[in-house]
Write a protein that holds these residues in place. Structure first.
Motif, PDB file in Angstrom:
ATOM      1  N   VAL A 160       0.849  -1.188   0.000  1.00  0.00           N
ATOM      2  CA  VAL A 160       0.000   0.000   0.000  1.00  0.00           C
ATOM      3  C   VAL A 160       0.886   1.241   0.000  1.00  0.00           C
ATOM      4  CG1 VAL A 160      -0.231   0.059   2.529  1.00  0.00           C
ATOM      5  CG2 VAL A 160      -2.016   1.077   1.111  1.00  0.00           C
ATOM      6  N   TYR A 161       0.445   2.276  -0.696  1.00  0.00           N
ATOM      7  CA  TYR A 161       1.211   3.519  -0.807  1.00  0.00           C
ATOM      8  C   TYR A 161       0.346   4.681  -0.327  1.00  0.00           C
ATOM      9  CZ  TYR A 161       4.217   0.783  -3.859  1.00  0.00           C
ATOM     10  OH  TYR A 161       5.045  -0.183  -4.371  1.00  0.00           O
ATOM     11  N   PHE A 162       0.916   5.489   0.549  1.00  0.00           N
ATOM     12  CA  PHE A 162       0.219   6.689   1.026  1.00  0.00           C
ATOM     13  C   PHE A 162       1.048   7.907   0.652  1.00  0.00           C
ATOM     14  CE2 PHE A 162      -0.675   3.330   4.085  1.00  0.00           C
ATOM     15  CZ  PHE A 162      -2.057   3.392   4.197  1.00  0.00           C
ATOM     16  N   PRO A 163       0.393   8.993   0.272  1.00  0.00           N
ATOM     17  CA  PRO A 163       1.175  10.220   0.100  1.00  0.00           C
ATOM     18  C   PRO A 163       1.666  10.658   1.480  1.00  0.00           C
ATOM     19  CG  PRO A 163      -1.083  10.482  -0.728  1.00  0.00           C
ATOM     20  CD  PRO A 163      -1.032   9.199   0.028  1.00  0.00           C
ATOM     21  N   ALA A 164       2.751  11.454   1.509  1.00  0.00           N
ATOM     22  CA  ALA A 164       3.149  12.084   2.769  1.00  0.00           C
ATOM     23  C   ALA A 164       1.934  12.855   3.284  1.00  0.00           C
ATOM     24  CB  ALA A 164       4.306  13.037   2.506  1.00  0.00           C
ATOM     25  N   ILE A 165       1.823  12.992   4.604  1.00  0.00           N
ATOM     26  CA  ILE A 165       0.629  13.645   5.182  1.00  0.00           C
ATOM     27  C   ILE A 165       0.374  15.007   4.522  1.00  0.00           C
ATOM     28  CG2 ILE A 165      -0.376  14.611   7.302  1.00  0.00           C
ATOM     29  CD1 ILE A 165      -0.369  11.675   7.630  1.00  0.00           C
ATOM     30  N   GLU A 166       1.431  15.773   4.264  1.00  0.00           N
ATOM     31  CA  GLU A 166       1.246  17.114   3.693  1.00  0.00           C
ATOM     32  C   GLU A 166       0.647  17.071   2.278  1.00  0.00           C
ATOM     33  OE1 GLU A 166       4.958  19.187   2.792  1.00  0.00           O
ATOM     34  OE2 GLU A 166       5.983  17.255   2.763  1.00  0.00           O
ATOM     35  N   TYR A 167       0.768  15.909   1.603  1.00  0.00           N
ATOM     36  CA  TYR A 167       0.183  15.793   0.263  1.00  0.00           C
ATOM     37  C   TYR A 167      -1.141  15.029   0.267  1.00  0.00           C
ATOM     38  CZ  TYR A 167       4.900  17.185  -1.128  1.00  0.00           C
ATOM     39  OH  TYR A 167       6.085  17.849  -1.266  1.00  0.00           O
TER      40      TYR A 167
END
Ligand code: KG4
Ligand code: ZN
Length: 341
Positions: free
Chosen positions: A290-297
């Motif tokens: 699974v891939y998550f954007p950095a929180i800021e993105y």
């Protein structure tokens, strides 16, 4: 290519510059949340006015750090979906700069920005993948074959996940937008005497429905009022569990259906820690990732618009010499692109 990106679809003014060669990003973000809080939700007219006030000084500010505006090769702005007045502000500024510099301008789909945001990280997925887009306005599962090749597998029939978080948070007395605070409250306890339904999981399909969860919360709140802190935490906990469990079930189904081993989570609710933990476990069990954007993105930002715009501008796409905005705009209608960065 150096692309200036403008995001103004809702209550965040996002400005960014993305350099396709160095892959570096410069960005500024201004959230209007405090301005809308006293109304318990976003007031579109106030949002537009605030974008007008904030966007130009933010562009000046980012250029002070980055360099001369003449070195910008193209401009990308959020064309939709979103609030029409707010979108018009970003579109007008982008088009104005484009005319003044005689550089190409491109309107970007806000949800394409969200679903490509994980590409801004060091470790990003190969295509194809399944994307779960969970924001304040959208909940959808998308089969992403390549940039611009999107097939919607399922959507919410009523409230978006973020909306359900915010409405339930409001019932619990939390200020707008209550999603992150409801999550923090939920994480204060490890168990709950309450159990919320997992809507639309007992029948096949990838559609969602979240409006019933808010009603379930309301019924419990009315029954147990006045609530003490531990009861509020238990209700938040049960709500978050139900939402995350529902998303887990539907994501697993979408992965089964497509056969893809990769899942991307994007949009504001992608910042939710429990969702991150549960879906990481699910993909580990499946031998995928699974891939998550950095929180800021995860939440609205200019970088994702600069990036998505850069992919398309780099491939030769640009708007005609007129501009418009599309408050409603189908993700599936976007043209594919052949080249990547
Ligand atoms: O993508 P986004 O910034 O804006 C839209 O395009 O809608 O998403 C905002 C939504 C809000 O509903 C907010 O409450 C929710 O994302 N949100 C969260 C969390 N952080 C933001 N919901 C649950 N848990 C969080 N940690
Ligand atoms: Zn968004």
């Amino acid at each position: 290519m150096k692309v200036l990106g403008l995001e103004s679809s809702c209550d965040e003014t996002g400005i960014a510059i993305f350099d396709t060669e160095s892959k570096k990003i410069w960005q500024r973000l201004y959230s209007q949340i405090e301005r809308h809080q006293e109304y318990g939700g976003v007031v579109p007219e106030l949002a537009s006015r605030d974008h007008v006030v904030k966007a130009a000084p933010m562009i000046e500010d980012i250029l002070r750090e980055w360099g001369d505006i003449d070195a910008i090769d193209a401009i990308a702005y959020t064309r939709g979906p979103g609030l029409i007045g707010a979108l018009m502000v970003g579109a007008s500024i982008a088009r104005g700069i484009g005319w003044a510099l005689d550089k190409p301008v491109l309107g970007v789909h806000h949800m394409e920005g969200h679903l490509l945001a994980p590409m801004l990280g060091d470790e990003h997925p190969e295509y194809p993948f399944v994307a779960l887009l969970v924001s304040g306005g959208h909940t959808m599962l998308v089969d992403v074959q390549a940039v611009g090749q999107y097939r919607i597998l399922g959507e919410s029939l009523d409230d978006a996940v973020g909306e359900a978080f915010d409405k339930t948070a409001k019932l619990l007395g939390l200020p707008y937008p209550g999603g992150p605070q409801l999550a923090a409250l939920a994480d204060q306890t490890s168990q709950s005497q309450f159990k919320f339904p997992r809507p639309m999981t007992n029948r096949p399909g990838l559609e969602f429905s979240f409006s019933g969860l808010k009603t379930a919360a309301l019924n419990i709140i009315q029954q147990y009022s006045p609530l003490d802190d531990s009861l509020r935490a238990e209700i938040a906990h049960a709500f978050q569990h139900a939402v995350v469990d529902t998303l887990r079930i539907k994501c697993s189904r979408a992965l089964d259906q497509t056969g893809y081993p990769r899942l991307v989570i994007a949009g504001g609710v992608g910042a939710n820690q429990r969702l991150r933990v549960v879906l990481t476990e699910v993909l580990e069990q499946r031998g995928g990732r699974v891939y998550f954007p950095a929180i800021e993105y995860c939440t609205d930002n200019g970088a994702m618009i600069a990036y998505a715009g850069a992919l398309r501008l780099n491939a030769g796409q640009a708007d005609e010499d007129v501009f418009d905005v599309l408050p409603r705009w189908s993700l599936e209608s976007l043209p594919p692109i052949q080249l990547g960065i």
